[in-house]
Design a protein around this motif. Structure first.
Motif, PDB file in Angstrom:
ATOM      1  N   ASP A  52       1.059  -0.858  -0.031  1.00  0.00           N
ATOM      2  CA  ASP A  52      -0.430   0.370   0.088  1.00  0.00           C
ATOM      3  C   ASP A  52       0.591   1.511  -0.074  1.00  0.00           C
ATOM      4  OD1 ASP A  52       1.142  -0.984   2.293  1.00  0.00           O
ATOM      5  OD2 ASP A  52      -0.913  -0.355   3.841  1.00  0.00           O
ATOM      6  N   GLY A  53       2.554   1.070  -0.399  1.00  0.00           N
ATOM      7  CA  GLY A  53       2.733   2.200   0.155  1.00  0.00           C
ATOM      8  C   GLY A  53       3.833   3.507   0.904  1.00  0.00           C
ATOM      9  N   ARG A  54       3.152   1.472   1.934  1.00  0.00           N
ATOM     10  CA  ARG A  54       4.076   1.830   2.835  1.00  0.00           C
ATOM     11  C   ARG A  54       5.718   1.320   3.172  1.00  0.00           C
ATOM     12  NH1 ARG A  54       0.110   0.830   7.606  1.00  0.00           N
ATOM     13  NH2 ARG A  54       0.119  -0.853   6.170  1.00  0.00           N
ATOM     14  N   TYR A  55       6.529   1.596   4.128  1.00  0.00           N
ATOM     15  CA  TYR A  55       7.242   1.447   4.061  1.00  0.00           C
ATOM     16  C   TYR A  55       8.458   1.069   4.974  1.00  0.00           C
ATOM     17  CZ  TYR A  55       9.253   5.696   2.887  1.00  0.00           C
ATOM     18  OH  TYR A  55      10.119   7.386   2.426  1.00  0.00           O
ATOM     19  N   PRO A  56       9.218   0.328   5.362  1.00  0.00           N
ATOM     20  CA  PRO A  56       9.515   1.043   7.571  1.00  0.00           C
ATOM     21  C   PRO A  56      11.044   1.965   6.923  1.00  0.00           C
ATOM     22  CG  PRO A  56      10.622  -0.974   6.331  1.00  0.00           C
ATOM     23  CD  PRO A  56       9.367  -0.702   5.154  1.00  0.00           C
ATOM     24  N   VAL A  57      10.733   2.694   8.478  1.00  0.00           N
ATOM     25  CA  VAL A  57      11.550   4.150   8.113  1.00  0.00           C
ATOM     26  C   VAL A  57      12.719   4.215   9.221  1.00  0.00           C
ATOM     27  CG1 VAL A  57      11.457   6.849   8.927  1.00  0.00           C
ATOM     28  CG2 VAL A  57       9.439   5.630   7.110  1.00  0.00           C
ATOM     29  N   ALA A  58      12.183   3.444  10.790  1.00  0.00           N
ATOM     30  CA  ALA A  58      12.884   3.436  11.001  1.00  0.00           C
ATOM     31  C   ALA A  58      13.158   2.295  12.518  1.00  0.00           C
ATOM     32  CB  ALA A  58      12.615   4.282  12.688  1.00  0.00           C
ATOM     33  N   TRP A  59      14.335   1.325  12.689  1.00  0.00           N
ATOM     34  CA  TRP A  59      14.494   0.111  13.215  1.00  0.00           C
ATOM     35  C   TRP A  59      14.421   0.099  14.950  1.00  0.00           C
ATOM     36  CZ3 TRP A  59      15.757   1.510   8.774  1.00  0.00           C
ATOM     37  CH2 TRP A  59      14.657   0.992   7.459  1.00  0.00           C
ATOM     38  N   LEU A  60      13.878  -0.276  15.491  1.00  0.00           N
ATOM     39  CA  LEU A  60      14.911  -0.493  17.265  1.00  0.00           C
ATOM     40  C   LEU A  60      14.504  -1.844  17.664  1.00  0.00           C
ATOM     41  CD1 LEU A  60      14.862   0.506  19.860  1.00  0.00           C
ATOM     42  CD2 LEU A  60      12.582   0.021  20.250  1.00  0.00           C
ATOM     43  N   HIS A  61      15.886  -2.321  17.270  1.00  0.00           N
ATOM     44  CA  HIS A  61      16.675  -3.474  17.724  1.00  0.00           C
ATOM     45  C   HIS A  61      17.022  -4.505  19.439  1.00  0.00           C
ATOM     46  CE1 HIS A  61      19.517  -6.862  18.248  1.00  0.00           C
ATOM     47  NE2 HIS A  61      18.755  -7.419  17.405  1.00  0.00           N
ATOM     48  N   ILE A  62      16.277  -5.011  20.061  1.00  0.00           N
ATOM     49  CA  ILE A  62      16.148  -5.069  21.572  1.00  0.00           C
ATOM     50  C   ILE A  62      16.933  -6.479  22.171  1.00  0.00           C
ATOM     51  CG2 ILE A  62      15.388  -4.600  23.675  1.00  0.00           C
ATOM     52  CD1 ILE A  62      13.137  -2.984  22.280  1.00  0.00           C
ATOM     53  N   CYS A  63      18.318  -6.304  22.343  1.00  0.00           N
ATOM     54  CA  CYS A  63      19.055  -7.599  22.920  1.00  0.00           C
ATOM     55  C   CYS A  63      18.548  -7.580  24.016  1.00  0.00           C
ATOM     56  CB  CYS A  63      19.865  -8.396  22.051  1.00  0.00           C
ATOM     57  SG  CYS A  63      20.637  -9.481  22.467  1.00  0.00           S
ATOM     58  N   ALA A  64      17.656  -8.943  24.618  1.00  0.00           N
ATOM     59  CA  ALA A  64      18.110  -8.710  26.246  1.00  0.00           C
ATOM     60  C   ALA A  64      18.168 -10.755  27.034  1.00  0.00           C
ATOM     61  CB  ALA A  64      16.643  -8.401  26.753  1.00  0.00           C
ATOM     62  N   GLY A  79      18.976   8.895   9.184  1.00  0.00           N
ATOM     63  CA  GLY A  79      20.645   9.282   9.216  1.00  0.00           C
ATOM     64  C   GLY A  79      20.628   8.872  11.387  1.00  0.00           C
ATOM     65  N   ARG A  80      19.617   9.294  12.001  1.00  0.00           N
ATOM     66  CA  ARG A  80      19.769   8.714  13.264  1.00  0.00           C
ATOM     67  C   ARG A  80      20.054   7.083  13.158  1.00  0.00           C
ATOM     68  NH1 ARG A  80      16.689   7.126  17.749  1.00  0.00           N
ATOM     69  NH2 ARG A  80      16.430   8.660  19.441  1.00  0.00           N
ATOM     70  N   ASP A  81      20.731   6.711  14.301  1.00  0.00           N
ATOM     71  CA  ASP A  81      21.875   5.569  14.844  1.00  0.00           C
ATOM     72  C   ASP A  81      22.327   6.058  15.933  1.00  0.00           C
ATOM     73  OD1 ASP A  81      22.873   3.346  14.677  1.00  0.00           O
ATOM     74  OD2 ASP A  81      24.758   3.577  13.232  1.00  0.00           O
ATOM     75  N   ARG A  82      21.835   5.250  17.528  1.00  0.00           N
ATOM     76  CA  ARG A  82      21.840   5.297  18.485  1.00  0.00           C
ATOM     77  C   ARG A  82      21.937   4.099  19.220  1.00  0.00           C
ATOM     78  NH1 ARG A  82      18.646  10.745  20.398  1.00  0.00           N
ATOM     79  NH2 ARG A  82      19.516  12.321  18.639  1.00  0.00           N
ATOM     80  N   SER A  83      22.606   3.972  20.297  1.00  0.00           N
ATOM     81  CA  SER A  83      22.695   2.850  21.117  1.00  0.00           C
ATOM     82  C   SER A  83      22.636   3.039  22.700  1.00  0.00           C
ATOM     83  CB  SER A  83      23.389   1.246  20.416  1.00  0.00           C
ATOM     84  OG  SER A  83      25.382   2.553  20.618  1.00  0.00           O
ATOM     85  N   LEU A  91      16.107   1.424  28.609  1.00  0.00           N
ATOM     86  CA  LEU A  91      14.514   1.761  28.537  1.00  0.00           C
ATOM     87  C   LEU A  91      14.599   3.116  28.319  1.00  0.00           C
ATOM     88  CD1 LEU A  91      13.693  -0.033  31.977  1.00  0.00           C
ATOM     89  CD2 LEU A  91      12.642  -0.585  30.147  1.00  0.00           C
ATOM     90  N   ALA A  92      15.322   4.151  28.425  1.00  0.00           N
ATOM     91  CA  ALA A  92      15.659   5.270  28.155  1.00  0.00           C
ATOM     92  C   ALA A  92      15.925   5.694  26.337  1.00  0.00           C
ATOM     93  CB  ALA A  92      16.746   6.050  28.349  1.00  0.00           C
ATOM     94  N   LEU A  93      15.883   4.222  25.703  1.00  0.00           N
ATOM     95  CA  LEU A  93      16.916   4.175  24.732  1.00  0.00           C
ATOM     96  C   LEU A  93      15.363   4.152  24.232  1.00  0.00           C
ATOM     97  CD1 LEU A  93      17.954   4.993  21.722  1.00  0.00           C
ATOM     98  CD2 LEU A  93      18.716   2.394  22.164  1.00  0.00           C
ATOM     99  N   ILE A  94      14.126   3.050  24.419  1.00  0.00           N
ATOM    100  CA  ILE A  94      13.432   2.695  23.730  1.00  0.00           C
ATOM    101  C   ILE A  94      12.409   3.678  23.863  1.00  0.00           C
ATOM    102  CG2 ILE A  94      11.072   1.337  24.348  1.00  0.00           C
ATOM    103  CD1 ILE A  94      13.248  -0.903  25.279  1.00  0.00           C
ATOM    104  N   ASP A  96      13.248   7.041  23.600  1.00  0.00           N
ATOM    105  CA  ASP A  96      13.573   8.300  23.059  1.00  0.00           C
ATOM    106  C   ASP A  96      13.129   8.167  21.397  1.00  0.00           C
ATOM    107  OD1 ASP A  96      15.071  10.396  22.426  1.00  0.00           O
ATOM    108  OD2 ASP A  96      16.588   8.858  22.077  1.00  0.00           O
ATOM    109  N   HIS A  97      13.069   6.355  20.936  1.00  0.00           N
ATOM    110  CA  HIS A  97      13.073   6.261  19.429  1.00  0.00           C
ATOM    111  C   HIS A  97      11.084   6.416  19.101  1.00  0.00           C
ATOM    112  CE1 HIS A  97      13.363   3.255  16.452  1.00  0.00           C
ATOM    113  NE2 HIS A  97      12.162   3.296  16.565  1.00  0.00           N
ATOM    114  N   GLU A  98      10.495   6.252  20.594  1.00  0.00           N
ATOM    115  CA  GLU A  98       9.059   6.171  20.163  1.00  0.00           C
ATOM    116  C   GLU A  98       8.631   8.220  20.543  1.00  0.00           C
ATOM    117  OE1 GLU A  98       7.667   4.621  24.036  1.00  0.00           O
ATOM    118  OE2 GLU A  98       7.551   3.021  22.702  1.00  0.00           O
ATOM    119  N   ALA A  99       9.828   8.330  20.916  1.00  0.00           N
ATOM    120  CA  ALA A  99       9.719  10.560  20.764  1.00  0.00           C
ATOM    121  C   ALA A  99      10.070  10.655  19.115  1.00  0.00           C
ATOM    122  CB  ALA A  99      10.123  11.059  21.701  1.00  0.00           C
ATOM    123  N   HIS A 100      11.037   9.895  18.602  1.00  0.00           N
ATOM    124  CA  HIS A 100      11.730  10.498  17.571  1.00  0.00           C
ATOM    125  C   HIS A 100      11.094  10.310  16.161  1.00  0.00           C
ATOM    126  CE1 HIS A 100      14.575  11.171  13.966  1.00  0.00           C
ATOM    127  NE2 HIS A 100      14.106   9.704  13.785  1.00  0.00           N
TER     128      HIS A 100
END
Length: 116
Positions: A52-64, A79-83, A91-94, A96-100
């Motif tokens: 439908d024209g949508r495509y992924p723009v941002a990814w959040l990869h969590i390894c626990a 261009g955003r790339d944080r770890s 938890l803070a990065l999650i 921040d990712h949602e706010a982005h």
């Protein structure tokens, strides 16, 4: 003691020294003839992967892993790339990712820009 005799390694030849191969019998076609080779599309088809024209723009990869220190990576096409390493920072990065999502220039329409 004598060594056992080996069979000859060469193929059997005819009396004149030439080898003869058996001729293949012609096969009769069964069924209808095919215009092209199997697996080759006859008509050009639309790509079934187009959605439908949508495509992924941002990814959040969590390894626990159990009993180990959790890690996370947040990447975006803008261009955003944080770890982060450690429970509190992950938890803070999650968060921040949602706010982005709301702030990313690729996801939100920019002011003064006209629709194409």
């Amino acid at each position: 003691m004598t060594a056992p005799s080996r069979p000859p390694l060469k193929s059997i030849t005819s009396p004149n020294g030439m080898q003869h191969a058996d001729r293949a019998t012609p096969r009769t076609a069964v069924g209808e003839s095919k215009g092209v080779a199997e697996g080759v599309p006859i008509a050009v088809c639309l790509d079934p992967q187009t959605g439908d024209g949508r495509y992924p723009v941002a990814w959040l990869h969590i390894c626990a892993p159990r009993g180990a220190v959790p890690t996370a990576t947040s990447k975006c096409l803008c261009g955003r790339d944080r770890s982060a390493v450690g429970k509190a920072r992950v938890l803070a990065l999650i968060t921040d990712h949602e706010a982005h999502r709301d702030e990313c220039p690729l996801r939100t329409p920019q002011k003064g820009r006209t629709a194409a």
